[in-house]
Design a protein around this motif. Sequence first.
Motif, short mmCIF file in Angstrom:
data_model
loop_
_atom_site.label_atom_id
_atom_site.label_comp_id
_atom_site.label_asym_id
_atom_site.label_seq_id
_atom_site.Cartn_x
_atom_site.Cartn_y
_atom_site.Cartn_z
N SER A 122 -8.68 5.25 -7.61
CA SER A 122 -7.44 4.66 -7.95
C SER A 122 -7.83 3.46 -7.50
O SER A 122 -7.07 2.40 -8.09
N CYS B 106 -4.04 1.95 -2.11
CA CYS B 106 -4.09 3.41 -3.17
C CYS B 106 -5.10 4.54 -2.70
O CYS B 106 -6.38 4.31 -3.19
N TYR C 23 0.86 -1.47 0.01
CA TYR C 23 0.27 0.16 -0.30
C TYR C 23 1.09 1.08 0.75
O TYR C 23 2.39 1.28 0.28
N VAL C 24 -0.15 2.14 -0.63
CA VAL C 24 0.69 3.66 -0.51
C VAL C 24 -0.36 4.59 0.85
O VAL C 24 -1.50 4.35 0.19
N MET D 169 2.38 4.88 -6.56
CA MET D 169 1.31 3.34 -6.65
C MET D 169 1.88 3.20 -8.38
O MET D 169 2.26 2.12 -8.45
#
Length: 147
Positions: A97, A57, A8-9, A68
């Motif tokens: 996203s 994201c 993940y971001v 990402m």
Amino acid sequence: MKKVLVAYVSRTGNTKQMADYIAEGIRMTGQTVEMKKVSEIKNEKQLEGFDGYVFGCPTYHRDLTAGMKTFLFLAQKADMNGKIGGAFGSFTHSGESAQMIIDTMQHVYKMDTVDLGALNLKEQVVPTGEGQKACQDYGKEVGQKLA
């Protein structure tokens, strides 16, 4: 027991919180989870050995974050054809996203994504019981698809 990567971001912590809840849901089905920030993944070799992948994201300006995007190009080098995939993200206004990630998984990586599609939550819902349950349920769906 299958192994899932949740990558993940997260800029404000909401997407990380979603990742934590999704990982809980996956573990509830008896699968194991490894969590990483996408910035920690430096090459496609680090994506080997997983049975499933869930990428998260947040949406910023109706788009994925730059980190990402870079990660998705790196992940394209890994062989994820036919693997289980899922995507999630938080947003304030639009929420594109997670669907962009799912589309990439389906059409570029040729992955088998969860029937629920992408999980999108407004950022104010993430820390609530409703947000926690939605994320855990999504994780359970990923875990059950691996079973």
